[in-house]
Write a protein that holds these residues in place. Structure first.
Motif, mmCIF file in Angstrom:
data_model
loop_
_atom_site.group_PDB
_atom_site.id
_atom_site.type_symbol
_atom_site.label_atom_id
_atom_site.label_comp_id
_atom_site.label_asym_id
_atom_site.label_seq_id
_atom_site.Cartn_x
_atom_site.Cartn_y
_atom_site.Cartn_z
ATOM 1 N N GLN A 14 0.836 -1.206 0.000
ATOM 2 C CA GLN A 14 0.000 0.000 0.000
ATOM 3 C C GLN A 14 0.868 1.252 0.000
ATOM 4 O O GLN A 14 0.534 2.246 -0.658
ATOM 5 C CB GLN A 14 -0.930 -0.001 1.217
ATOM 6 C CG GLN A 14 -2.092 -0.971 1.120
ATOM 7 C CD GLN A 14 -3.077 -0.809 2.254
ATOM 8 O OE1 GLN A 14 -2.760 -0.216 3.293
ATOM 9 N NE2 GLN A 14 -4.292 -1.321 2.074
ATOM 10 N N GLU A 15 1.994 1.191 0.742
ATOM 11 C CA GLU A 15 2.888 2.343 0.792
ATOM 12 C C GLU A 15 3.453 2.663 -0.584
ATOM 13 O O GLU A 15 3.542 3.834 -0.992
ATOM 14 C CB GLU A 15 4.034 2.091 1.784
ATOM 15 C CG GLU A 15 3.617 2.070 3.241
ATOM 16 C CD GLU A 15 3.021 0.724 3.663
ATOM 17 O OE1 GLU A 15 2.919 -0.189 2.812
ATOM 18 O OE2 GLU A 15 2.663 0.583 4.849
ATOM 19 N N ALA A 18 0.778 4.099 -2.856
ATOM 20 C CA ALA A 18 0.496 5.470 -2.434
ATOM 21 C C ALA A 18 1.565 6.425 -2.940
ATOM 22 O O ALA A 18 1.272 7.544 -3.386
ATOM 23 C CB ALA A 18 0.400 5.532 -0.906
ATOM 24 N N GLU A 19 2.831 5.985 -2.903
ATOM 25 C CA GLU A 19 3.934 6.812 -3.394
ATOM 26 C C GLU A 19 3.792 7.075 -4.891
ATOM 27 O O GLU A 19 4.000 8.200 -5.374
ATOM 28 C CB GLU A 19 5.261 6.118 -3.092
ATOM 29 C CG GLU A 19 6.488 6.879 -3.587
ATOM 30 C CD GLU A 19 7.780 6.099 -3.374
ATOM 31 O OE1 GLU A 19 8.771 6.433 -4.050
ATOM 32 O OE2 GLU A 19 7.782 5.162 -2.549
ATOM 33 N N ALA A 22 0.926 9.479 -5.403
ATOM 34 C CA ALA A 22 1.096 10.736 -4.666
ATOM 35 C C ALA A 22 -0.053 10.985 -3.704
ATOM 36 O O ALA A 22 -0.638 12.079 -3.659
ATOM 37 C CB ALA A 22 1.269 11.907 -5.633
ATOM 38 N N VAL A 23 -0.394 9.934 -2.925
ATOM 39 C CA VAL A 23 -1.399 10.079 -1.877
ATOM 40 C C VAL A 23 -0.861 9.419 -0.605
ATOM 41 O O VAL A 23 0.190 8.783 -0.608
ATOM 42 C CB VAL A 23 -2.746 9.418 -2.277
ATOM 43 C CG1 VAL A 23 -3.339 10.113 -3.486
ATOM 44 C CG2 VAL A 23 -2.578 7.928 -2.527
ATOM 45 N N ASP A 24 -1.606 9.536 0.473
ATOM 46 C CA ASP A 24 -1.234 8.894 1.724
ATOM 47 C C ASP A 24 -1.613 7.409 1.692
ATOM 48 O O ASP A 24 -2.572 7.020 1.005
ATOM 49 C CB ASP A 24 -1.962 9.593 2.881
ATOM 50 C CG ASP A 24 -1.488 9.100 4.233
ATOM 51 O OD1 ASP A 24 -2.159 8.226 4.801
ATOM 52 O OD2 ASP A 24 -0.437 9.581 4.694
ATOM 53 N N ARG A 25 -0.866 6.572 2.464
ATOM 54 C CA ARG A 25 -1.162 5.137 2.483
ATOM 55 C C ARG A 25 -2.584 4.869 2.951
ATOM 56 O O ARG A 25 -3.255 3.955 2.450
ATOM 57 C CB ARG A 25 -0.180 4.409 3.407
ATOM 58 C CG ARG A 25 -0.403 2.879 3.438
ATOM 59 C CD ARG A 25 0.293 2.234 4.614
ATOM 60 N NE ARG A 25 -0.246 2.711 5.889
ATOM 61 C CZ ARG A 25 -1.405 2.285 6.410
ATOM 62 N NH1 ARG A 25 -2.148 1.403 5.768
ATOM 63 N NH2 ARG A 25 -1.822 2.758 7.569
ATOM 64 N N THR A 26 -3.075 5.657 3.903
ATOM 65 C CA THR A 26 -4.430 5.424 4.402
ATOM 66 C C THR A 26 -5.485 5.662 3.314
ATOM 67 O O THR A 26 -6.546 5.048 3.328
ATOM 68 C CB THR A 26 -4.727 6.342 5.601
ATOM 69 O OG1 THR A 26 -4.572 7.722 5.198
ATOM 70 C CG2 THR A 26 -3.780 6.048 6.751
ATOM 71 N N THR A 27 -5.141 6.545 2.376
ATOM 72 C CA THR A 27 -6.071 6.784 1.259
ATOM 73 C C THR A 27 -6.202 5.540 0.404
ATOM 74 O O THR A 27 -7.304 5.160 -0.024
ATOM 75 C CB THR A 27 -5.586 7.970 0.406
ATOM 76 O OG1 THR A 27 -5.536 9.140 1.205
ATOM 77 C CG2 THR A 27 -6.514 8.212 -0.782
ATOM 78 N N ARG A 30 -8.458 3.123 2.115
ATOM 79 C CA ARG A 30 -9.872 3.488 2.005
ATOM 80 C C ARG A 30 -10.413 3.201 0.617
ATOM 81 O O ARG A 30 -11.564 2.798 0.451
ATOM 82 C CB ARG A 30 -10.051 4.963 2.362
ATOM 83 C CG ARG A 30 -9.697 5.271 3.824
ATOM 84 C CD ARG A 30 -9.715 6.764 4.084
ATOM 85 N NE ARG A 30 -11.082 7.295 4.110
ATOM 86 C CZ ARG A 30 -11.370 8.579 4.097
ATOM 87 N NH1 ARG A 30 -10.389 9.486 4.017
ATOM 88 N NH2 ARG A 30 -12.618 8.989 4.141
ATOM 89 N N GLN A 42 -6.546 11.656 -9.609
ATOM 90 C CA GLN A 42 -5.963 10.481 -8.966
ATOM 91 C C GLN A 42 -6.257 9.213 -9.757
ATOM 92 O O GLN A 42 -5.430 8.296 -9.809
ATOM 93 C CB GLN A 42 -6.510 10.349 -7.542
ATOM 94 C CG GLN A 42 -6.126 11.495 -6.620
ATOM 95 C CD GLN A 42 -6.899 11.475 -5.326
ATOM 96 O OE1 GLN A 42 -7.980 10.884 -5.232
ATOM 97 N NE2 GLN A 42 -6.358 12.131 -4.295
#
Length: 417
Positions: A14-15, A18-19, A22-27, A30, A42
């Motif tokens: 997920q990390e 996300a990278e 260009a979003v946060d891992r929690t995004t 979700r 996105q």
């Protein structure tokens, strides 16, 4: 396969995903749970990271109950009620915008605000949403892709009408508008009974709202169903009623001129040259109207296609020299038109091919027919497919030419959506 499974197939955590997006891992988490949907910018980055197309990404983002087989376009009433209709409408509206490439039409923030207004039963927001849906319909390559959100908008509008207090006229106007769009989607997919039913509902609701222009336009669209079956006399009678309604409508709108242009087609089908030309002359007067005389949705007639329509009518009447002159001019116009114009250009090409068939010129038939076939494949338009199949009826002895026979065979197996 869902979003998380696709991520794991590519070996991403997920990390890492996300990278890349260009979003946060929690995004990402979700997204994978279906709690939220990616915003349009996105989505494009996410599709690239996952090495899928935007439509394929939409399939990955479907909620679990939909991905398991209950697709939105085929849900039962029970499954529709089981979810959050407001969230479903929002998600479907944004999905249709993404698929159609029409993201520039409506910012996401405005789409969210519109959905909130629709949820509250605001007539003005229903009307604005309908206007955007008509734009999406015009731009979409596959017209059928618009159907799920149209259906859900109708369901929400019905609910709003049931609980509405005060004058229902604005909501009735929105319903008549939306029924016409539903009919257009069905007609393009060659579902004539569904189209006729939608147009009948549109006419009935327009009558209840005392909206003469909407009512007239619903009858015009219904007349196209009759003309698709060469029932020109019946179409002419319905168009006569539409003309009388348009006279009672807003003289600043182009309704009566659109009625006249379609009457010209009915008269051409009946072989009446004089009546056809009188109707076309009446349609030409749309250019004299001041200001904004179209609705952008249920009424889009601005005279821009009159040259090609006149050419098509002359083809019907067998006046080939007059037809070819008008159609060549129209072909140049469609080449310069901004945005997708598959149906418009294809219709001109089919008419030029039909002139070749009447002149027994296989080169002209193949040159224009093959280009129209390519546009039919690109657009998936049922309308273009119907026009091409009507061309096959004109081929006659030209079928002895190998190229013409191959073109006819390709048209025969044409698949549309």
């Amino acid at each position: 396969m869902g979003l998380a499974e696709r991520r794991r197939t590519l070996g991403y955590s997920q990390e890492k995903l996300a990278e890349l997006v260009a979003v946060d891992r929690t995004t990402v988490g979700r997204w994978e749970r279906g709690a939220i949907q990616p915003q349009p910018p996105q989505r494009r980055r996410l599709a690239l990271a996952l090495e899928v197309s935007l439509p394929e990404l939409d399939a990955l983002l479907l909620p679990p109950q939909v991905a398991s087989g209950k697709a939105i376009g085929h849900q039962s009433a029970q499954s529709h009620d089981a979810g959050d209709p407001d969230e479903m409408i929002r998600r479907e509206f944004l999905r249709i915008l993404t698929i159609s490439g029409a993201l520039t039409i409506l910012p996401v923030e405005e789409a969210e605000a519109l959905v909130d207004g629709v949820r509250r039963g605001e007539a003005a927001d229903f009307a604005r949403m309908n206007g955007h849906l008509w734009q999406v319909y015009q731009l979409a390559r596959s017209k059928g892709s618009v159907y799920p959100v149209v259906r859900d908008q109708l369901a929400t509008l019905t609910h709003a009408l049931a609980g509405h207090r005060g004058s229902p006229r604005p909501l009735l106007n929105a319903a008549a508008d939306l029924f016409q769009l539903a009919g257009e989607v069905a007609f393009d997919g060659s579902r004539y009974a569904d189209a006729a039913a939608s147009y009948t509902l549109a006419a009935s609701v327009s009558k209840d709202a005392d909206a003469h222009d909407l009512w007239a336009c619903a009858l015009v669209r219904h007349a196209y169903v009759d003309m698709s079956g060469c029932r020109y006399q019946r179409a002419a009678q319905m168009l006569g009623a539409a003309a009388r309604l348009a006279e009672r409508g807003d003289s600043q709108l182009s309704t009566r001129h659109w009625v006249a242009s379609v009457q010209a087609e009915a008269f051409a089908g009946l072989g009446d040259l004089d009546a056809c030309e009188r109707a076309m002359d009446q349609a030409e007067r749309v250019r004299d109207l001041p200001g904004d005389h179209i609705s952008g949705g249920w009424l889009r007639f601005d005279g821009a296609r009159l040259v090609e329509e006149r050419g098509s009518r002359y083809v019907q009447l067998g006046r080939l020299d007059l037809a070819e002159q008008a159609l060549q001019e129209a072909l140049g116009q469609t080449a310069l038109a901004s945005g997708p114009s598959y149906r418009r250009r294809a219709a001109v090409l089919v008419d030029l091919a039909a002139i070749g068939a009447k002149r027994r010129d296989p080169d002209q038939v193949v040159a224009y027919g093959a280009e129209a076939l390519g546009l039919a494949r690109t657009s998936g338009s049922g309308y273009v497919a119907r026009r091409l199949r009507s061309l096959c009826d004109e081929l006659g002895p030209l079928r002895g030419d190998r190229r013409v026979a191959e073109l006819e065979a390709a048209i025969g197996v044409l698949n549309t959506q």
